[in-house]
Write a protein that holds these residues in place. Structure first.
Motif, PDB file in Angstrom:
ATOM      1  N   ASP A 117     -10.295  -1.465   1.380  1.00 36.84           N
ATOM      2  CA  ASP A 117     -10.921  -1.579  -0.093  1.00 36.84           C
ATOM      3  C   ASP A 117     -12.400  -2.209   0.112  1.00 36.84           C
ATOM      4  OD1 ASP A 117      -8.359  -1.085  -1.007  1.00 36.84           O
ATOM      5  OD2 ASP A 117      -8.043  -2.727  -2.338  1.00 36.84           O
TER       6      ASP A 117
ATOM      7  N   GLU B 257     -12.523  -4.710  -6.684  1.00 37.17           N
ATOM      8  CA  GLU B 257     -12.471  -3.509  -6.168  1.00 37.17           C
ATOM      9  C   GLU B 257     -13.140  -2.255  -6.773  1.00 37.17           C
ATOM     10  OE1 GLU B 257      -8.244  -2.162  -5.516  1.00 37.17           O
ATOM     11  OE2 GLU B 257      -9.063  -0.079  -5.215  1.00 37.17           O
TER      12      GLU B 257
ATOM     13  N   LYS C  48       0.803  -1.165   0.035  1.00 34.44           N
ATOM     14  CA  LYS C  48      -0.056  -0.146  -0.009  1.00 34.44           C
ATOM     15  C   LYS C  48       0.796   1.167  -0.019  1.00 34.44           C
ATOM     16  CE  LYS C  48      -4.290  -1.755  -0.217  1.00 34.44           C
ATOM     17  NZ  LYS C  48      -5.177  -1.582  -1.197  1.00 34.44           N
TER      18      LYS C  48
ATOM     19  N   GLY D 144     -10.965   2.228  -3.182  1.00 32.95           N
ATOM     20  CA  GLY D 144      -9.688   2.109  -2.298  1.00 32.95           C
ATOM     21  C   GLY D 144      -9.517   3.324  -1.429  1.00 32.95           C
TER      22      GLY D 144
END
Ligand code: ATP
Ligand code: MN
Length: 467
Positions: free
Chosen positions: A382, A390, A365, A393
């Motif tokens: 997420d 996804e 990340k 985010g």
């Protein structure tokens, strides 16, 4: 032709009084009938439905009638009457017809049932199809819903730059912006390109996210959101990635991750409810033609809470699935970046509900995410959705100056690029959180379409920028 002011097809179809003279303008979808009478389905984009124009052929000039073909644009004066057979409440009995634009017979949308691939090749005309008309009306309504949601909650719409001088977020996947002559680039002594005489006096690119600037605003205005175009030169030809897409990025001072999750869930649900309330006819069409479970799925998500769990818990579910015989293309282990197949397994097979995964390994990340006390994970979140993976985010941000500086250095983010961002952590820092929602990913979910190229008017993807 007598001058009568135009009534939109949607209003003609909802009319309560009949027997009046009206004018309709629009494009011919189909024409059928007999030797005596033609029935023209006319559409003007105001609704998925067509108005039926009834033409008594004996009353019109043959040369004019020949021009009334699929795709032609007409202006029709006539009497609005209650309809008996057309499946609609109202129809127009034509008294005068003008062909505003004849349509030559190379018009590519002659018949129904073109493939999505074919329609992408005629993206300049595809808004004239039922499917794309529905999609682009829904796209409009979703944009309105987004602004209303944030406005009602006291968020300010904040405009972050499209051209940016920092590349700390998306190194390698940014489109450069330059006015330099690419055939004759100035180089310095080391053979590196010398940007000092370029337009901005430095290397510049199109933004991959407005977040960093959004954070500056949240730490002044309290709660903001951005909604603008975003560019990523990721060379991934997937049904979920565009090189140019629209992103919504709320950022809120004093919110911690739990509030951030709740905001994300409330936000998506508000948009889905808005679609059900305002796009009923278009959704019904898409439900009938594209995805039979669409409306059911929208209602299901609205009526159920998103499942919340940590990345670590998610990975152990996936590992158990592998032990139990499930085959993934990509390996799964603690520390792995989740692929769409992993995300979709959790959502579609395991929980059968949207999932919010939190507390990811810091290595996968960004540098700005708040570090947990375990030293291994960050306060990322997420939101994972059925069919899509996804959709959002986000994270709580690291508000501590020293920790942020340390992490930026570890991850190779040059201080000279983010000094202005670091300043917020020196001048009255505060806990804060935010996220990014891909507008087209939301639209995939709301429309039931399966390729992201089909929910944006003019898709930009590798080797594709025709229209
Ligand atoms: P993915 O892993 O799906 O490539 P990401 O993790 O790179 O996405 P973020 O940087 O978290 O994406 O961006 C926030 C949101 O923007 C994503 O959740 C997604 O909805 C959307 N998004 C990201 N990249 C794209 C893209 N290339 N095309 C369309 N939407 C995108
Ligand atoms: Mn992401």
């Amino acid at each position: 032709m007598e001058k009568i002011s135009r009534t939109r097809v949607v209003d003609l179809l909802n009319a309560e009084t009949f027997g009046t003279a009206v004018n309709a303008k629009g494009w011919v979808r189909t024409r059928r009938g007999s030797k005596q009478v033609s029935f023209i389905a006319l559409n003007d984009g105001s609704t998925i439905h067509n108005i039926q124009i009834v033409v008594d052929l004996g009353k019109f000039d043959e040369e004019l009638l020949k021009l009334i073909t699929t795709g032609a644009c007409l202006s029709v004066n006539g009497i609005l009457v209650e309809s008996v057979g057309s499946g609609q409440k109202a129809e127009v009995q034509a008294t005068e017809i003008e062909v505003l634009g004849a349509c030559d017979n190379s018009y590519p949308l002659q018949k129904k049932g073109h493939s999505m691939e074919f329609l992408r090749e005629v993206a300049h005309l595809r808004p004239r199809t039922n499917t794309f008309g529905a999609i682009f009306r829904i796209r409009h309504h979703m944009a309105i819903a987004i602004h209303r949601f944030f406005h009602e909650r006291g968020f300010f719409y904040f405009h972050t730059p499209i051209i940016t001088g920092s590349d700390c977020e998306g190194a390698g996947q940014m489109f450069q912006v330059t006015t330099m002559n690419l055939y004759d680039l100035p180089k310095d002594d080391n053979g590196q390109i010398d940007y000092s005489n370029d337009f901005f006096g430095k290397q510049a690119s199109l933004t991959v996210s407005g977040q960093l600037e959004g954070e500056l605003a949240a730490l002044a205005l309290g709660a903001i959101y951005t909604f603008g175009p975003t560019f990523r030169a990721e060379n991934s030809n997937t049904p979920r990635h565009l090189a140019e897409f629209w992103m919504i990025e709320p950022e809120v001072a004093f919110n911690e991750i739990e509030e951030n999750m709740q905001l994300a869930e409330d936000f998506i649900k508000y948009c889905l409810q808005w679609a059900l309330d305002n796009c009923a006819a278009d959704l019904q069409f898409l439900n009938d033609m594209v995805d039979k479970e669409l409306i059911e799925r929208l209602k299901f998500v609205l009526n159920n809470s998103f499942v919340r769990l940590t990345y670590t818990e998610g990975v152990s579910i996936l590992e158990k699935a592998v032990t139990g015989g499930h085959k993934f293309e990509f390996p799964i282990y603690w520390g792995a970046d989740l692929a769409a197949e992993h995300e979709r397994y959790l959502v579609e097979r395991h929980f059968k509900a949207p999932v919010i995964l939190t507390d990811y390994p810091k290595e996968i990340k960004s540098f700005y995410m708040k570090q947990n006390d375990d030293g291994k994970t960050v306060r990322a979140m997420d939101v994972l959705f059925p069919k899509i993976g996804e959709i959002i985010g986000g994270s709580q941000r690291e508000e501590n100056y020293e920790k942020l500086k340390c992490r930026a250095a570890e991850m190779g983010v040059p201080e000279k690029d983010i000094w202005w961002y670091m300043d917020t952590r020196r001048f009255g820092t505060a806990p804060h959180s935010g996220f990014g929602l891909g507008f087209e990913r939301l639209l995939l979910f709301v429309t039931g379409m399966s390729n992201i190229r089909d929910v944006i008017p003019f898709p930009r993807t590798p080797n594709n920028a025709e229209f």
